[in-house]
Design a protein around this motif. Structure first.
Motif, mmCIF file in Angstrom:
data_model
loop_
_atom_site.group_PDB
_atom_site.id
_atom_site.type_symbol
_atom_site.label_atom_id
_atom_site.label_comp_id
_atom_site.label_asym_id
_atom_site.label_seq_id
_atom_site.Cartn_x
_atom_site.Cartn_y
_atom_site.Cartn_z
ATOM 1 N N CYS A 30 8.612 3.963 28.434
ATOM 2 C CA CYS A 30 9.331 5.239 28.463
ATOM 3 C C CYS A 30 8.809 6.156 29.567
ATOM 4 N N SER A 31 8.106 5.605 30.531
ATOM 5 C CA SER A 31 7.506 6.422 31.580
ATOM 6 C C SER A 31 8.552 7.129 32.437
ATOM 7 N N SER A 32 9.738 6.555 32.536
ATOM 8 C CA SER A 32 10.771 7.163 33.370
ATOM 9 C C SER A 32 11.436 8.360 32.706
ATOM 10 N N ALA A 33 11.244 8.516 31.400
ATOM 11 C CA ALA A 33 11.824 9.667 30.682
ATOM 12 C C ALA A 33 10.821 10.178 29.656
ATOM 13 N N ALA A 34 9.575 10.356 30.120
ATOM 14 C CA ALA A 34 8.497 10.687 29.201
ATOM 15 C C ALA A 34 8.656 12.064 28.563
ATOM 16 N N ASP A 35 9.303 12.975 29.265
ATOM 17 C CA ASP A 35 9.393 14.351 28.782
ATOM 18 C C ASP A 35 10.732 14.680 28.141
ATOM 19 N N ASP A 36 11.459 13.655 27.726
ATOM 20 C CA ASP A 36 12.771 13.888 27.124
ATOM 21 C C ASP A 36 12.610 14.013 25.605
ATOM 22 N N PRO A 37 12.611 15.234 25.054
ATOM 23 C CA PRO A 37 12.399 15.397 23.609
ATOM 24 C C PRO A 37 13.559 14.865 22.775
ATOM 25 N N ILE A 38 14.762 14.812 23.354
ATOM 26 C CA ILE A 38 15.918 14.322 22.601
ATOM 27 C C ILE A 38 15.759 12.829 22.317
ATOM 28 N N ASP A 39 15.402 12.064 23.335
ATOM 29 C CA ASP A 39 15.203 10.625 23.138
ATOM 30 C C ASP A 39 14.012 10.360 22.233
ATOM 31 N N GLU A 40 12.968 11.168 22.351
ATOM 32 C CA GLU A 40 11.796 10.993 21.498
ATOM 33 C C GLU A 40 12.162 11.216 20.031
ATOM 34 N N ALA A 41 12.959 12.259 19.783
ATOM 35 C CA ALA A 41 13.405 12.518 18.413
ATOM 36 C C ALA A 41 14.334 11.412 17.920
ATOM 37 N N PHE A 42 15.155 10.878 18.830
ATOM 38 C CA PHE A 42 16.045 9.777 18.448
ATOM 39 C C PHE A 42 15.226 8.574 17.984
ATOM 40 N N ASP A 43 14.120 8.287 18.682
ATOM 41 C CA ASP A 43 13.285 7.144 18.323
ATOM 42 C C ASP A 43 12.559 7.352 16.998
ATOM 43 N N HIS A 44 12.503 8.593 16.537
ATOM 44 C CA HIS A 44 11.873 8.837 15.234
ATOM 45 C C HIS A 44 12.643 8.145 14.114
ATOM 46 N N ILE A 45 13.904 7.815 14.379
ATOM 47 C CA ILE A 45 14.707 7.112 13.380
ATOM 48 C C ILE A 45 14.041 5.788 13.012
ATOM 49 N N SER A 82 -11.992 10.977 33.276
ATOM 50 C CA SER A 82 -10.856 11.527 32.533
ATOM 51 C C SER A 82 -9.834 10.429 32.248
ATOM 52 N N THR A 83 -9.221 10.507 31.089
ATOM 53 C CA THR A 83 -8.215 9.526 30.688
ATOM 54 C C THR A 83 -6.830 10.143 30.817
ATOM 55 N N ASN A 84 -5.867 9.309 31.080
ATOM 56 C CA ASN A 84 -4.488 9.764 31.239
ATOM 57 C C ASN A 84 -3.775 9.801 29.894
ATOM 58 N N ILE A 85 -3.106 10.899 29.608
ATOM 59 C CA ILE A 85 -2.316 10.995 28.385
ATOM 60 C C ILE A 85 -1.079 10.127 28.548
ATOM 61 N N LEU A 86 -0.822 9.279 27.578
ATOM 62 C CA LEU A 86 0.313 8.376 27.647
ATOM 63 C C LEU A 86 1.609 9.131 27.362
ATOM 64 N N PRO A 87 2.741 8.606 27.826
ATOM 65 C CA PRO A 87 4.019 9.286 27.577
ATOM 66 C C PRO A 87 4.312 9.426 26.082
ATOM 67 N N ARG A 88 5.003 10.474 25.732
ATOM 68 C CA ARG A 88 5.495 10.713 24.371
ATOM 69 C C ARG A 88 4.343 10.796 23.371
ATOM 70 N N GLU A 89 3.532 11.819 23.554
ATOM 71 C CA GLU A 89 2.368 12.029 22.692
ATOM 72 C C GLU A 89 2.777 12.231 21.236
ATOM 73 N N ARG A 90 3.829 13.001 21.017
ATOM 74 C CA ARG A 90 4.267 13.273 19.643
ATOM 75 C C ARG A 90 4.706 11.993 18.944
ATOM 76 N N PHE A 91 5.393 11.110 19.656
ATOM 77 C CA PHE A 91 5.824 9.851 19.060
ATOM 78 C C PHE A 91 4.626 8.985 18.684
#
Length: 461
Positions: free
Chosen positions: A186-201, A266-275
């Motif tokens: 999901c690196s190409s759309a890491a900051d998309d909260p809509i898709d992240e919420a969709f994946d919560h399904i 330092s470590t890199n935060i991975l995409p979609r932290e909330r997910f």
């Protein structure tokens, strides 16, 4: 459907005449005939895969000048066909889900395999339309797969006519789809909260429809262990420190020694932290006694997944304890401090099934998940104490005792002001954020965990 010499028409936004006619023929099939639903479902599943696997080309002969041997080649995309068939397949499955032969002959397996391709590809799927704003193919596949998964998960193992080998194959395919959804790039759309919420399904479906049936006796242990491993991987918040050695086995197939190297890199935060935190929540939930339905199944899942939860927790706490010595007064990153506070909060709240850790540490976790043997009669005090501790509902705190002690006595604390409901198990993407913020402190949380251990042992002070 893949006939190479038909008249070519763009088939991204609309079906070609050939595709429309073939689907019309399928609509006229008498599905009362025994075996016809299974064949129809299998063919429709194959049609879905054409958009991702077929490379057949059609020759548009109308564009060829007379006397010119060159032929302009256009590729058939099958995208419109894929969009038409994916929801149709889910609808037909729900219609024939009670037929035992679709489970026994591999039809359900083919359906899951078809949906797995766009779900794994996710943002690498072909564009769903040229001129419209159609739903992305991976979202359409996800919605259809969820509809199928809800209906099939309780039926796969309960169908008596289905051989055990076929049951295992279907569950492996189901795990493969879930793995593709949780670990997709999901690196190409890491900051998309809509898709992240969709994946919560997916998280919700696993929690409400799959977890209770995952521990059925007909499902092999390695499938459940693999499920826990996927959640452990999906719950990672940031990259591991460079040069970290791999975990090594201690001779028990269930547990690994977590190897961590102290570092200030330092470590890199991975995409979609909330997910990632949602996946972490689910891993804790699978190992807890919160849900009481299908208790034998849930006990087995907890015993087989607990290894991955404790490995994940140990890695977080151990790396934090080691890095404190190097960091000195230099602050940790926000993500690392919040991760430590999250783990300590969850450990404090977690209650295991009685004997889960004992079963998980045994050679046969499934055997002892619901019924433990008698207490050891060994005269070794250490062995007797460990036997009692691992049967406790707070066994995870005994297991992490040394790490908790190091956090409680560390030279500094990880602190943060966080929403009051951040660590609540029922947090959903649509829930409004709490206006109340609470100050969390790692040393105080670790001390609270040690106090719970004292209460568990019946100590008076």
């Amino acid at each position: 459907m893949t006939y190479p010499c038909s008249d070519f028409r763009p088939d991204v936004d609309a079906l070609t005449p050939l595709q429309s006619n073939i689907l019309a023929v399928f609509d006229s099939i008498d599905l009362v005939v025994p075996g016809s639903p299974s064949l129809l479902l299998a063919d429709l599943a194959y049609f879905i895969t054409l958009a991702f696997t077929s490379s057949s080309d059609l020759h548009d002969l109308s564009t060829v000048p007379r006397g010119n041997d060159s032929i302009k080649v256009k590729k058939v995309t099958y995208i419109a066909l894929c969009k038409r068939v994916m929801p149709l397949l889910a609808h037909l499955y729900s219609r024939f889900k009670k037929l035992p032969d679709i489970y026994a002959n591999g039809t359900v397996e083919a359906i899951l395999a078809a949906y797995s391709i766009p779900i794994k590809l996710k943002y690498n799927c072909p564009a769903p339309s040229k001129f419209g704003t159609d739903l992305p193919l991976w979202k359409l596949a996800s919605t259809s797969f969820i509809s199928v998964a809800k209906d099939c998960s309780p039926r796969i193992s309960e169908t008596k006519d289905t051989p055990d080998e076929r049951v295992a194959k279907i569950w492996r395919k189901l795990l493969e789809v879930i793995e593709g959804a949780l670990l997709a790039d999901c690196s190409s759309a890491a900051d998309d909260p809509i898709d992240e919420a969709f994946d919560h399904i997916f998280i919700s479906v696993i929690e409400t429809h799959i977890a209770a049936h995952l521990g059925h006796p007909r499902i092999p242990d390695d499938i459940i262990v693999g499920f826990g491993q996927v959640l452990q991987e999906a719950s990672k918040i940031h990259d591991a420190a460079p040069d970290t050695p791999p975990a090594t086995s201690d001779g028990n197939s269930s547990f690994l020694h977590v190897s961590v190297i102290a570092t200030t890199v330092s470590t890199n935060i991975l995409p979609r932290e909330r997910f990632s935190y949602w996946c972490f929540d689910l891993l804790f939930l699978l190992c807890s006694d919160d849900a009481t339905d299908q208790e034998p199944n849930r006990r087995r899942v907890a015993a087989l997944c607990l290894q991955h939860l404790l490995n994940r927790v140990s890695q977080v706490l151990m790396s934090y304890c080691l890095d404190i010595e190097l960091y000195g007064d230099m602050p940790f990153s926000r993500a690392r401090e919040e991760e430590v506070l999250y783990v300590l909060n969850k450990l404090l709240r977690l209650r295991l099934w009685t004997g889960s850790l004992w079963a998980s540490r045994s050679d046969t976790p499934s055997k002892f998940a619901s019924s433990l043997p008698e207490l050891t009669k060994s005269t070794d005090v250490q062995e007797r104490a460990r036997d009692l501790a691992y049967r406790s509902q707070r066994a995870h705190l005994f297991y992490c005792y040394n790490l908790l002690l190091r956090v409680a006595t560390a030279s500094k604390s990880a602190t943060a002001w966080l929403p009051e409901k951040l660590f609540a198990p029922d947090t959903t993407p649509d829930a409004p954020e709490s206006a109340q913020y609470v100050h969390y402190d790692s040393r105080k949380l670790a001390t609270a965990c040690l106090q719970v251990l004292g209460q568990e042992m019946g100590l008076p002070y």
